[in-house]
Design a protein around this motif. Structure first.
Motif, mmCIF file in Angstrom:
data_model
loop_
_atom_site.group_PDB
_atom_site.id
_atom_site.type_symbol
_atom_site.label_atom_id
_atom_site.label_comp_id
_atom_site.label_asym_id
_atom_site.label_seq_id
_atom_site.Cartn_x
_atom_site.Cartn_y
_atom_site.Cartn_z
ATOM 1 N N SER B 88 0.838 -1.208 0.000
ATOM 2 C CA SER B 88 0.000 0.000 0.000
ATOM 3 C C SER B 88 0.870 1.254 0.000
ATOM 4 N N PHE B 112 -5.743 6.734 6.193
ATOM 5 C CA PHE B 112 -5.033 5.699 6.956
ATOM 6 C C PHE B 112 -5.577 4.297 6.688
ATOM 7 N N VAL B 113 -6.890 4.179 6.549
ATOM 8 C CA VAL B 113 -7.477 2.844 6.360
ATOM 9 C C VAL B 113 -6.922 2.165 5.101
ATOM 10 N N TYR B 114 -6.472 2.951 4.141
ATOM 11 C CA TYR B 114 -5.930 2.363 2.909
ATOM 12 C C TYR B 114 -4.427 2.073 3.000
ATOM 13 N N THR B 115 -3.847 2.243 4.200
ATOM 14 C CA THR B 115 -2.416 1.946 4.338
ATOM 15 C C THR B 115 -2.177 0.467 4.637
ATOM 16 N N LEU B 116 -3.064 -0.373 4.159
ATOM 17 C CA LEU B 116 -2.910 -1.822 4.250
ATOM 18 C C LEU B 116 -3.184 -2.402 2.869
ATOM 19 N N ALA B 117 -2.332 -3.329 2.453
ATOM 20 C CA ALA B 117 -2.410 -3.831 1.084
ATOM 21 C C ALA B 117 -3.740 -4.527 0.790
ATOM 22 N N ILE B 119 -6.744 -3.966 1.730
ATOM 23 C CA ILE B 119 -7.996 -3.199 1.708
ATOM 24 C C ILE B 119 -8.635 -3.231 0.319
#
Lengths: 356, 201
Positions: B88, B112-117, B119
Protein backbone atom coordinates in the motif's frame (compact mmCIF):
# COMPACT_ATOMS: atom_id res chain seq x y z
CA UNK A 1 8.97 -21.54 18.09
CA UNK A 2 10.18 -18.33 19.66
CA UNK A 3 9.15 -14.74 20.28
CA UNK A 4 10.67 -11.35 20.99
CA UNK A 5 8.41 -8.98 22.93
CA UNK A 6 8.47 -6.37 25.69
CA UNK A 7 8.00 -9.28 28.13
CA UNK A 8 11.19 -11.00 27.02
CA UNK A 9 13.58 -11.62 24.17
CA UNK A 10 12.90 -15.36 24.10
CA UNK A 11 10.12 -17.85 24.66
CA UNK A 12 11.00 -18.82 28.23
CA UNK A 13 11.12 -15.26 29.50
CA UNK A 14 7.74 -14.57 27.90
CA UNK A 15 6.13 -17.59 29.51
CA UNK A 16 7.56 -16.75 32.94
CA UNK A 17 6.33 -13.16 32.64
CA UNK A 18 2.87 -14.30 31.55
CA UNK A 19 2.60 -16.66 34.51
CA UNK A 20 3.43 -13.71 36.75
CA UNK A 21 0.81 -11.71 34.84
CA UNK A 22 3.28 -8.96 34.03
CA UNK A 23 2.39 -6.56 31.27
CA UNK A 24 4.62 -5.19 28.54
CA UNK A 25 2.49 -2.06 28.34
CA UNK A 26 4.06 1.11 29.74
CA UNK A 27 4.23 4.84 29.14
CA UNK A 28 6.37 5.79 26.16
CA UNK A 29 6.91 8.72 23.84
CA UNK A 30 6.72 7.87 20.15
CA UNK A 31 7.45 10.73 17.74
CA UNK A 32 5.07 13.54 18.53
CA UNK A 33 2.94 11.32 20.79
CA UNK A 34 4.15 12.00 24.31
CA UNK A 35 3.53 9.73 27.28
CA UNK A 36 1.15 7.28 25.68
CA UNK A 37 0.62 3.68 26.65
CA UNK A 38 2.28 1.26 24.26
CA UNK A 39 3.95 -2.12 24.58
CA UNK A 40 7.46 -1.28 23.38
CA UNK A 41 10.56 -3.40 23.79
CA UNK A 42 12.85 -1.53 26.20
CA UNK A 43 16.28 -3.03 25.72
CA UNK A 44 16.58 -4.40 22.23
CA UNK A 45 20.23 -5.36 21.74
CA UNK A 46 22.16 -4.40 18.63
CA UNK A 47 22.92 -7.54 16.66
CA UNK A 48 24.47 -6.08 13.53
CA UNK A 49 24.90 -2.38 12.77
CA UNK A 50 23.21 -2.67 9.36
CA UNK A 51 19.92 -4.00 10.76
CA UNK A 52 16.93 -1.78 11.45
CA UNK A 53 15.10 -2.08 14.75
CA UNK A 54 12.43 -4.33 13.20
CA UNK A 55 15.04 -6.44 11.40
CA UNK A 56 16.79 -6.97 14.73
CA UNK A 57 13.53 -8.11 16.33
CA UNK A 58 12.90 -10.50 13.43
CA UNK A 59 16.46 -11.80 13.50
CA UNK A 60 16.34 -12.51 17.24
CA UNK A 61 13.00 -14.28 16.89
CA UNK A 62 14.06 -16.61 14.09
CA UNK A 63 17.70 -17.27 15.04
CA UNK A 64 17.13 -20.02 17.65
CA UNK A 65 14.90 -21.97 15.23
CA UNK A 66 17.41 -21.95 12.41
CA UNK A 67 20.50 -22.77 14.46
CA UNK A 68 21.02 -26.38 13.46
CA UNK A 69 18.73 -26.59 10.45
CA UNK A 70 19.75 -27.25 6.88
CA UNK A 71 17.81 -24.94 4.60
CA UNK A 72 17.02 -26.69 1.32
CA UNK A 73 14.88 -26.21 -1.77
CA UNK A 74 11.78 -27.48 0.04
CA UNK A 75 12.27 -25.13 3.00
CA UNK A 76 9.96 -22.14 2.73
CA UNK A 77 10.17 -18.76 4.44
CA UNK A 78 7.04 -16.69 5.02
CA UNK A 79 7.19 -13.22 6.51
CA UNK A 80 4.07 -11.67 7.98
CA UNK A 81 4.04 -7.93 8.50
CA UNK A 82 1.66 -5.03 7.98
CA UNK A 83 4.03 -2.09 7.88
CA UNK A 84 7.57 -3.54 7.81
CA UNK A 85 10.28 -0.86 7.81
CA UNK A 86 7.72 1.93 7.50
CA UNK A 87 9.96 4.42 9.34
CA UNK A 88 11.99 4.80 6.13
CA UNK A 89 9.16 6.91 4.74
CA UNK A 90 9.92 9.74 7.15
CA UNK A 91 13.35 9.92 5.49
CA UNK A 92 11.75 9.96 2.06
CA UNK A 93 13.02 6.45 1.25
CA UNK A 94 9.90 4.80 -0.11
CA UNK A 95 11.75 2.02 -1.92
CA UNK A 96 13.52 1.01 1.29
CA UNK A 97 10.10 0.63 2.94
CA UNK A 98 8.98 -2.09 0.51
CA UNK A 99 7.92 -5.19 2.41
CA UNK A 100 9.61 -7.52 -0.04
CA UNK A 101 12.95 -5.76 0.48
CA UNK A 102 12.66 -6.49 4.19
CA UNK A 103 11.84 -10.14 3.53
CA UNK A 104 14.76 -10.57 1.12
CA UNK A 105 17.15 -8.99 3.62
CA UNK A 106 16.01 -11.20 6.51
CA UNK A 107 16.04 -14.29 4.25
CA UNK A 108 19.61 -13.42 3.31
CA UNK A 109 20.69 -13.27 6.96
CA UNK A 110 19.74 -16.91 7.36
CA UNK A 111 20.55 -18.21 3.88
CA UNK A 112 17.15 -19.41 2.68
CA UNK A 113 17.40 -20.88 -0.81
CA UNK A 114 13.76 -20.29 -1.76
CA UNK A 115 12.37 -16.81 -2.38
CA UNK A 116 10.53 -15.35 0.62
CA UNK A 117 6.75 -15.12 0.61
CA UNK A 118 5.25 -12.04 2.28
CA UNK A 119 1.73 -12.16 3.70
CA UNK A 120 0.40 -8.66 4.37
CA UNK A 121 -3.24 -8.94 5.30
CA UNK A 122 -3.87 -6.39 8.06
CA UNK A 123 -4.24 -7.72 11.60
CA UNK A 124 -4.89 -11.32 10.54
CA UNK A 125 -1.50 -11.55 8.75
CA UNK A 126 0.31 -13.52 11.49
CA UNK A 127 -2.34 -16.19 11.79
CA UNK A 128 -3.09 -16.32 8.08
CA UNK A 129 0.64 -16.80 7.40
CA UNK A 130 0.47 -20.07 9.34
CA UNK A 131 -2.48 -21.19 7.20
CA UNK A 132 -0.56 -20.24 4.07
CA UNK A 133 2.40 -22.34 5.26
CA UNK A 134 0.14 -25.32 5.94
CA UNK A 135 -1.63 -25.00 2.60
CA UNK A 136 1.58 -24.73 0.57
CA UNK A 137 2.99 -27.76 2.40
CA UNK A 138 -0.21 -29.66 1.60
CA UNK A 139 0.25 -28.73 -2.05
CA UNK A 140 3.80 -30.11 -1.99
CA UNK A 141 5.51 -26.76 -2.60
CA UNK A 142 7.43 -27.12 0.67
CA UNK A 143 8.23 -29.79 3.26
CA UNK A 144 8.64 -27.20 5.97
CA UNK A 145 8.09 -23.47 6.29
CA UNK A 146 9.58 -21.00 8.75
CA UNK A 147 6.88 -18.45 9.50
CA UNK A 148 8.19 -15.18 10.90
CA UNK A 149 5.95 -12.27 11.90
CA UNK A 150 6.78 -8.82 13.14
CA UNK A 151 5.68 -5.22 13.42
CA UNK A 152 7.03 -2.35 15.49
CA UNK A 153 5.40 0.57 17.23
CA UNK A 154 5.62 3.57 14.91
CA UNK A 155 4.36 7.12 14.75
CA UNK A 156 2.88 6.14 11.38
CA UNK A 157 0.49 3.61 12.91
CA UNK A 158 -0.16 5.47 16.17
CA UNK A 159 -1.19 8.60 14.27
CA UNK A 160 -3.60 6.53 12.18
CA UNK A 161 -5.25 4.69 15.06
CA UNK A 162 -5.39 7.99 16.93
CA UNK A 163 -7.14 9.64 13.97
CA UNK A 164 -9.67 6.81 14.12
CA UNK A 165 -10.11 7.54 17.84
CA UNK A 166 -9.42 3.85 18.35
CA UNK A 167 -6.63 4.23 20.93
CA UNK A 168 -7.24 3.78 24.62
CA UNK A 169 -5.92 6.43 26.99
CA UNK A 170 -5.13 3.63 29.45
CA UNK A 171 -3.80 0.08 29.04
CA UNK A 172 -6.41 -1.76 26.98
CA UNK A 173 -9.21 -3.75 28.64
CA UNK A 174 -10.32 -6.54 26.29
CA UNK A 175 -14.00 -7.57 26.49
CA UNK A 176 -14.47 -5.30 29.50
CA UNK A 177 -17.46 -3.01 30.03
CA UNK A 178 -15.13 -0.01 30.21
CA UNK A 179 -12.94 -0.87 27.23
CA UNK A 180 -12.28 2.14 25.03
CA UNK A 181 -9.77 1.11 22.41
CA UNK A 182 -6.48 -0.55 21.58
CA UNK A 183 -3.03 -0.24 23.04
CA UNK A 184 -0.46 -0.67 20.29
CA UNK A 185 2.48 -2.97 20.77
CA UNK A 186 5.46 -4.48 19.00
CA UNK A 187 6.69 -8.04 18.77
CA UNK A 188 8.21 -10.65 16.54
CA UNK A 189 7.33 -14.32 16.54
CA UNK A 190 8.69 -17.33 14.69
CA UNK A 191 7.39 -20.85 14.23
CA UNK A 192 8.30 -23.85 12.12
CA UNK A 193 5.44 -25.53 10.26
CA UNK A 194 6.43 -28.94 8.96
CA UNK A 195 4.85 -32.01 7.41
CA UNK A 196 6.86 -34.29 9.66
CA UNK A 197 4.95 -35.26 12.84
CA UNK A 198 8.25 -36.07 14.56
CA UNK A 199 8.95 -33.59 17.39
CA UNK A 200 5.72 -31.73 16.57
CA UNK A 201 4.09 -29.86 19.44
CA UNK A 202 0.70 -29.44 17.78
CA UNK A 203 -1.15 -30.39 14.64
CA UNK A 204 -2.98 -27.71 12.66
CA UNK A 205 -6.22 -29.63 12.22
CA UNK A 206 -8.32 -26.93 10.57
CA UNK A 207 -8.21 -23.31 9.48
CA UNK A 208 -10.07 -20.69 7.48
CA UNK A 209 -9.75 -17.01 6.57
CA UNK A 210 -13.02 -15.57 5.33
CA UNK A 211 -13.91 -11.96 4.60
CA UNK A 212 -16.94 -10.13 6.00
CA UNK A 213 -17.72 -8.33 2.70
CA UNK A 214 -19.25 -5.66 4.88
CA UNK A 215 -17.01 -2.68 5.68
CA UNK A 216 -13.33 -1.79 5.22
CA UNK A 217 -12.70 -0.30 8.66
CA UNK A 218 -15.30 -1.94 10.89
CA UNK A 219 -16.19 -5.58 11.57
CA UNK A 220 -19.48 -7.13 10.55
CA UNK A 221 -22.13 -6.56 13.24
CA UNK A 222 -23.06 -10.22 13.04
CA UNK A 223 -19.47 -11.49 13.04
CA UNK A 224 -20.24 -13.17 9.73
CA UNK A 225 -16.70 -13.58 8.41
CA UNK A 226 -15.35 -14.77 11.74
CA UNK A 227 -18.30 -17.14 12.13
CA UNK A 228 -17.58 -18.60 8.71
CA UNK A 229 -13.82 -18.77 9.30
CA UNK A 230 -14.31 -20.75 12.51
CA UNK A 231 -16.97 -22.96 10.86
CA UNK A 232 -14.57 -23.69 8.02
CA UNK A 233 -11.82 -24.62 10.49
CA UNK A 234 -14.16 -26.87 12.52
CA UNK A 235 -15.37 -28.52 9.35
CA UNK A 236 -11.84 -29.30 8.22
CA UNK A 237 -10.91 -30.54 11.70
CA UNK A 238 -14.01 -32.75 11.75
CA UNK A 239 -14.84 -31.79 15.33
CA UNK A 240 -17.72 -30.06 17.08
CA UNK A 241 -17.33 -26.64 18.62
CA UNK A 242 -17.73 -28.28 22.02
CA UNK A 243 -14.41 -30.11 21.55
CA UNK A 244 -12.49 -26.84 21.81
CA UNK A 245 -10.86 -26.46 25.24
CA UNK A 246 -10.08 -22.76 24.97
CA UNK A 247 -10.11 -19.85 22.56
CA UNK A 248 -7.40 -17.25 22.12
CA UNK A 249 -9.45 -14.38 20.73
CA UNK A 250 -8.32 -11.27 18.88
CA UNK A 251 -9.76 -9.11 21.70
CA UNK A 252 -8.36 -5.72 20.72
CA UNK A 253 -10.52 -3.91 23.29
CA UNK A 254 -12.25 -1.72 20.75
CA UNK A 255 -15.96 -1.59 21.31
CA UNK A 256 -16.84 -3.04 17.91
CA UNK A 257 -14.25 -5.81 17.68
CA UNK A 258 -14.91 -7.46 21.01
CA UNK A 259 -18.68 -7.22 20.58
CA UNK A 260 -18.40 -8.79 17.14
CA UNK A 261 -16.28 -11.66 18.48
CA UNK A 262 -18.72 -12.35 21.32
CA UNK A 263 -21.54 -12.53 18.77
CA UNK A 264 -19.62 -14.89 16.48
CA UNK A 265 -18.69 -17.22 19.38
CA UNK A 266 -22.30 -17.15 20.61
CA UNK A 267 -23.62 -18.04 17.16
CA UNK A 268 -21.33 -21.07 17.18
CA UNK A 269 -22.50 -22.18 20.63
CA UNK A 270 -19.06 -21.41 22.04
CA UNK A 271 -20.11 -18.99 24.77
CA UNK A 272 -19.10 -21.37 27.57
CA UNK A 273 -15.63 -22.13 26.22
CA UNK A 274 -12.89 -20.29 28.16
CA UNK A 275 -11.57 -17.32 26.15
CA UNK A 276 -8.62 -15.05 26.59
CA UNK A 277 -7.20 -12.04 24.85
CA UNK A 278 -3.47 -11.45 25.30
CA UNK A 279 -3.64 -7.78 24.27
CA UNK A 280 -3.44 -6.69 27.94
CA UNK A 281 0.11 -8.13 28.05
CA UNK A 282 1.39 -7.32 24.58
CA UNK A 283 -0.90 -4.64 23.20
CA UNK A 284 -1.98 -5.02 19.60
CA UNK A 285 1.10 -6.10 17.70
CA UNK A 286 -0.62 -5.94 14.28
CA UNK A 287 0.96 -8.35 11.79
CA UNK A 288 2.73 -10.19 14.64
CA UNK A 289 -0.31 -10.58 16.88
CA UNK A 290 -1.89 -13.67 15.32
CA UNK A 291 1.37 -15.60 15.38
CA UNK A 292 2.54 -14.35 18.78
CA UNK A 293 -0.77 -15.29 20.37
CA UNK A 294 -0.72 -18.67 18.63
CA UNK A 295 2.75 -19.33 20.07
CA UNK A 296 1.57 -18.45 23.60
CA UNK A 297 -1.47 -20.68 23.08
CA UNK A 298 0.79 -23.59 22.15
CA UNK A 299 2.62 -23.03 25.46
CA UNK A 300 -0.77 -23.12 27.19
CA UNK A 301 -1.55 -26.45 25.52
CA UNK A 302 1.84 -27.89 26.49
CA UNK A 303 1.59 -26.78 30.11
CA UNK A 304 -2.17 -27.38 30.47
CA UNK A 305 -2.42 -23.85 31.77
CA UNK A 306 -4.89 -21.11 30.84
CA UNK A 307 -3.65 -17.53 30.88
CA UNK A 308 -6.12 -14.90 32.13
CA UNK A 309 -7.27 -11.85 30.16
CA UNK A 310 -5.35 -8.97 31.69
CA UNK A 311 -7.38 -5.78 31.93
CA UNK A 312 -10.74 -7.54 32.01
CA UNK A 313 -12.96 -6.90 35.03
CA UNK A 314 -16.59 -7.24 33.99
CA UNK A 315 -18.23 -8.34 30.78
CA UNK A 316 -18.95 -5.59 28.29
CA UNK A 317 -20.44 -7.50 25.38
CA UNK A 318 -24.11 -8.10 24.62
CA UNK A 319 -23.53 -11.86 24.41
CA UNK A 320 -22.07 -14.11 27.08
CA UNK A 321 -18.40 -14.94 26.78
CA UNK A 322 -16.50 -17.05 29.28
CA UNK A 323 -13.51 -14.77 29.79
CA UNK A 324 -10.63 -16.38 31.67
CA UNK A 325 -9.98 -14.21 34.74
CA UNK A 326 -7.41 -16.26 36.59
CA UNK A 327 -4.70 -18.77 35.84
CA UNK A 328 -6.11 -22.26 35.63
CA UNK A 329 -4.58 -25.72 35.41
CA UNK A 330 -6.80 -27.86 33.19
CA UNK A 331 -6.14 -30.66 30.73
CA UNK A 332 -6.02 -29.10 27.26
CA UNK A 333 -6.14 -30.79 23.86
CA UNK A 334 -7.80 -28.52 21.27
CA UNK A 335 -7.55 -24.75 21.03
CA UNK A 336 -8.98 -22.17 18.63
CA UNK A 337 -7.06 -19.03 17.65
CA UNK A 338 -8.88 -16.21 15.90
CA UNK A 339 -7.99 -12.83 14.45
CA UNK A 340 -9.88 -10.08 12.65
CA UNK A 341 -8.81 -6.87 11.00
CA UNK A 342 -9.31 -4.00 8.61
CA UNK A 343 -10.58 -4.83 5.15
CA UNK A 344 -13.17 -7.17 6.69
CA UNK A 345 -10.50 -9.80 7.24
CA UNK A 346 -10.80 -12.74 9.64
CA UNK A 347 -8.78 -15.87 10.34
CA UNK A 348 -9.22 -18.93 12.51
CA UNK A 349 -7.04 -21.96 13.20
CA UNK A 350 -7.61 -25.00 15.38
CA UNK A 351 -4.62 -26.69 16.99
CA UNK A 352 -4.49 -30.15 18.55
CA UNK A 353 -1.78 -31.04 21.03
CA UNK A 354 0.10 -34.10 19.81
CA UNK A 355 3.05 -34.53 22.18
CA UNK A 356 3.79 -33.58 25.75
CA UNK B 1 -7.67 -32.71 -6.52
CA UNK B 2 -7.26 -34.39 -9.88
CA UNK B 3 -9.98 -32.76 -11.97
CA UNK B 4 -8.44 -30.08 -14.19
CA UNK B 5 -8.86 -26.39 -13.42
CA UNK B 6 -9.21 -23.65 -15.99
CA UNK B 7 -8.76 -19.93 -16.41
CA UNK B 8 -12.23 -18.92 -17.56
CA UNK B 9 -11.68 -15.17 -18.00
CA UNK B 10 -8.99 -12.60 -17.47
CA UNK B 11 -8.66 -8.83 -17.39
CA UNK B 12 -5.71 -6.51 -17.81
CA UNK B 13 -5.35 -2.86 -16.99
CA UNK B 14 -2.15 -1.06 -17.95
CA UNK B 15 -0.96 1.98 -19.91
CA UNK B 16 -4.42 3.50 -20.13
CA UNK B 17 -5.90 0.35 -21.58
CA UNK B 18 -8.43 -2.15 -20.26
CA UNK B 19 -8.88 -5.53 -21.91
CA UNK B 20 -10.99 -8.58 -21.10
CA UNK B 21 -9.96 -11.97 -22.48
CA UNK B 22 -7.58 -10.16 -24.80
CA UNK B 23 -10.17 -7.75 -26.23
CA UNK B 24 -9.68 -4.04 -25.55
CA UNK B 25 -12.81 -2.60 -23.91
CA UNK B 26 -11.53 0.83 -22.97
CA UNK B 27 -8.65 3.07 -23.99
CA UNK B 28 -7.85 6.45 -22.51
CA UNK B 29 -4.65 7.47 -24.25
CA UNK B 30 -2.07 9.41 -22.30
CA UNK B 31 -4.06 10.37 -19.21
CA UNK B 32 -2.68 10.33 -15.66
CA UNK B 33 -3.82 7.34 -13.63
CA UNK B 34 -6.43 9.21 -11.60
CA UNK B 35 -8.05 10.66 -14.75
CA UNK B 36 -7.83 7.40 -16.63
CA UNK B 37 -9.44 5.31 -13.90
CA UNK B 38 -12.21 7.88 -13.41
CA UNK B 39 -12.98 7.90 -17.12
CA UNK B 40 -12.96 4.11 -17.20
CA UNK B 41 -15.27 3.97 -14.20
CA UNK B 42 -17.73 6.37 -15.85
CA UNK B 43 -17.59 4.35 -19.04
CA UNK B 44 -18.77 1.30 -17.10
CA UNK B 45 -21.85 3.30 -16.05
CA UNK B 46 -21.76 1.99 -12.51
CA UNK B 47 -23.81 3.46 -9.72
CA UNK B 48 -21.26 3.01 -6.93
CA UNK B 49 -20.32 6.34 -5.29
CA UNK B 50 -17.94 4.57 -2.84
CA UNK B 51 -15.53 4.27 -5.76
CA UNK B 52 -14.59 7.94 -5.43
CA UNK B 53 -13.52 7.48 -1.80
CA UNK B 54 -11.08 4.66 -2.62
CA UNK B 55 -7.33 5.08 -2.92
CA UNK B 56 -5.72 4.51 -6.30
CA UNK B 57 -4.73 0.89 -5.64
CA UNK B 58 -8.30 0.04 -4.64
CA UNK B 59 -9.69 1.83 -7.69
CA UNK B 60 -7.41 -0.23 -9.90
CA UNK B 61 -8.29 -3.53 -8.21
CA UNK B 62 -11.98 -2.66 -8.03
CA UNK B 63 -12.30 -1.91 -11.73
CA UNK B 64 -10.33 -4.99 -12.78
CA UNK B 65 -12.61 -7.19 -10.70
CA UNK B 66 -15.70 -5.35 -11.86
CA UNK B 67 -15.24 -6.10 -15.54
CA UNK B 68 -14.57 -9.76 -14.75
CA UNK B 69 -17.29 -10.38 -12.20
CA UNK B 70 -20.18 -8.23 -13.40
CA UNK B 71 -21.82 -11.13 -15.24
CA UNK B 72 -20.99 -13.77 -12.63
CA UNK B 73 -23.78 -15.18 -10.52
CA UNK B 74 -23.47 -16.62 -7.03
CA UNK B 75 -20.31 -14.73 -6.11
CA UNK B 76 -20.32 -15.46 -2.38
CA UNK B 77 -17.79 -18.30 -2.60
CA UNK B 78 -15.36 -16.75 -5.04
CA UNK B 79 -12.06 -16.52 -3.16
CA UNK B 80 -9.58 -13.71 -3.70
CA UNK B 81 -5.82 -14.24 -4.02
CA UNK B 82 -4.04 -10.98 -4.76
CA UNK B 83 -0.42 -9.91 -4.89
CA UNK B 84 1.73 -6.93 -5.75
CA UNK B 85 5.14 -5.37 -5.29
CA UNK B 86 4.46 -2.10 -3.52
CA UNK B 87 1.84 -3.17 -1.01
CA UNK B 88 0.00 0.00 0.00
CA UNK B 89 3.08 2.24 -0.35
CA UNK B 90 1.32 4.71 -2.65
CA UNK B 91 -1.10 5.59 0.13
CA UNK B 92 1.50 5.08 2.88
CA UNK B 93 3.40 8.01 1.39
CA UNK B 94 0.26 10.16 1.53
CA UNK B 95 -0.35 9.30 5.18
CA UNK B 96 3.31 10.01 5.94
CA UNK B 97 2.98 13.46 4.35
CA UNK B 98 0.13 14.20 6.75
CA UNK B 99 2.31 13.47 9.80
CA UNK B 100 5.76 14.48 8.55
CA UNK B 101 5.59 17.98 9.99
CA UNK B 102 4.59 18.34 13.65
CA UNK B 103 3.40 21.89 12.95
CA UNK B 104 1.19 20.72 10.11
CA UNK B 105 -0.21 17.45 11.43
CA UNK B 106 -3.39 16.24 9.76
CA UNK B 107 -3.67 12.41 9.67
CA UNK B 108 -7.00 11.29 8.28
CA UNK B 109 -8.82 8.02 8.97
CA UNK B 110 -10.06 8.05 5.37
CA UNK B 111 -6.45 7.86 4.16
CA UNK B 112 -5.03 5.70 6.96
CA UNK B 113 -7.48 2.84 6.36
CA UNK B 114 -5.93 2.36 2.91
CA UNK B 115 -2.42 1.95 4.34
CA UNK B 116 -2.91 -1.82 4.25
CA UNK B 117 -2.41 -3.83 1.08
CA UNK B 118 -5.47 -6.05 1.56
CA UNK B 119 -8.00 -3.20 1.71
CA UNK B 120 -8.37 -3.26 -2.08
CA UNK B 121 -9.47 -6.89 -1.74
CA UNK B 122 -11.94 -5.84 0.94
CA UNK B 123 -13.42 -3.31 -1.49
CA UNK B 124 -13.90 -6.04 -4.11
CA UNK B 125 -15.54 -8.32 -1.53
CA UNK B 126 -17.97 -5.64 -0.42
CA UNK B 127 -18.94 -4.78 -3.98
CA UNK B 128 -19.61 -8.40 -4.97
CA UNK B 129 -20.71 -9.87 -1.65
CA UNK B 130 -17.76 -12.25 -1.59
CA UNK B 131 -17.83 -13.79 1.90
CA UNK B 132 -14.87 -15.86 0.92
CA UNK B 133 -11.26 -16.87 1.53
CA UNK B 134 -8.80 -14.04 0.97
CA UNK B 135 -5.10 -13.43 1.06
CA UNK B 136 -2.71 -10.69 -0.03
CA UNK B 137 0.92 -11.48 -0.92
CA UNK B 138 3.75 -9.06 -1.58
CA UNK B 139 6.65 -10.04 -3.84
CA UNK B 140 9.08 -8.35 -6.16
CA UNK B 141 7.56 -10.06 -9.19
CA UNK B 142 4.48 -12.25 -9.64
CA UNK B 143 5.15 -15.52 -7.77
CA UNK B 144 3.27 -17.85 -10.10
CA UNK B 145 4.12 -21.06 -8.23
CA UNK B 146 2.78 -19.85 -4.89
CA UNK B 147 -0.35 -18.26 -6.37
CA UNK B 148 -1.01 -21.37 -8.48
CA UNK B 149 -0.67 -23.72 -5.51
CA UNK B 150 -2.73 -21.51 -3.24
CA UNK B 151 -5.62 -21.22 -5.70
CA UNK B 152 -5.49 -24.94 -6.43
CA UNK B 153 -5.60 -25.68 -2.70
CA UNK B 154 -8.68 -23.50 -2.20
CA UNK B 155 -10.60 -25.30 -4.94
CA UNK B 156 -9.35 -28.81 -4.08
CA UNK B 157 -10.21 -28.37 -0.41
CA UNK B 158 -13.62 -26.99 -1.37
CA UNK B 159 -12.87 -23.84 0.60
CA UNK B 160 -13.89 -21.91 -2.53
CA UNK B 161 -15.99 -22.52 -5.65
CA UNK B 162 -13.93 -20.25 -7.86
CA UNK B 163 -10.82 -18.16 -7.22
CA UNK B 164 -10.12 -14.67 -8.51
CA UNK B 165 -6.34 -14.36 -8.64
CA UNK B 166 -3.85 -11.85 -9.84
CA UNK B 167 -1.47 -8.96 -9.66
CA UNK B 168 -2.58 -5.46 -8.69
CA UNK B 169 0.41 -3.15 -8.58
CA UNK B 170 0.33 0.61 -8.24
CA UNK B 171 2.89 3.14 -7.11
CA UNK B 172 2.51 6.73 -8.26
CA UNK B 173 2.05 6.55 -12.06
CA UNK B 174 3.28 2.98 -12.44
CA UNK B 175 0.39 0.58 -12.46
CA UNK B 176 -0.57 -2.81 -13.78
CA UNK B 177 -3.44 -5.13 -12.95
CA UNK B 178 -3.97 -8.62 -14.30
CA UNK B 179 -6.78 -10.62 -12.75
CA UNK B 180 -7.99 -14.06 -13.81
CA UNK B 181 -10.75 -16.34 -12.68
CA UNK B 182 -9.93 -19.98 -11.91
CA UNK B 183 -12.73 -22.52 -12.00
CA UNK B 184 -13.62 -26.05 -13.05
CA UNK B 185 -14.66 -25.17 -16.60
CA UNK B 186 -13.09 -23.13 -19.37
CA UNK B 187 -10.72 -23.54 -22.27
CA UNK B 188 -7.37 -22.29 -20.98
CA UNK B 189 -5.79 -24.71 -18.48
CA UNK B 190 -4.79 -23.35 -15.08
CA UNK B 191 -1.05 -24.01 -15.14
CA UNK B 192 1.96 -22.15 -13.74
CA UNK B 193 3.11 -21.49 -17.28
CA UNK B 194 -0.22 -20.07 -18.41
CA UNK B 195 -0.64 -17.73 -15.46
CA UNK B 196 2.95 -16.57 -15.78
CA UNK B 197 2.36 -15.71 -19.43
CA UNK B 198 -0.89 -13.92 -18.60
CA UNK B 199 0.56 -11.78 -15.85
CA UNK B 200 4.07 -11.13 -17.05
CA UNK B 201 3.30 -10.33 -20.71
Amino acid sequence: MNCVTPLGLDLQHNWTALLEENTGIDVHTVGSFENIYTAKIKNLPTVQPDLTYLETMLYLALKPLIRSKILHAKTGFILSTTKGNIDFLSEGKSEEAELNKLAVKVAGLFGFITAPIVVSHACVSGLLAVSVAKRLIQMGQFDEVFVLAGDKVSEFVISGFNAFQAMSAKPCKPFDAERDGVTLGEAAGAILVTKSPEHALVEIVGEGAINDANHISGPSRTGEGLYRSISSALNEAGIDASAIDFISAHGTATSYNDEMEAIAFDRLGMHEIPVNSLKGYYGHTLGASGLLELIVSILSLQHNKLIPTKGFVSRGTSKDVNIITQKMDVPLTYMLKTASGFGGSNAAAILKKVNG
Amino acid sequence: MDSPLYISHYCKIEKGLISVDGNVIFHAGEAQFSDFIKQAFKYQQLDYPKFYKMDNLSKLAFLSAEVLLRDEEDKEDIALVLANKSGSLDTDVKHQESIQDAANFYPSPAVFVYTLANICGGEISIRHGMKSEQVFFVSDAFDATTIFNYATYLLASQKAKKVLCGWVELFEENYKAVLYLVERSGTKLHTINNINQLVKN
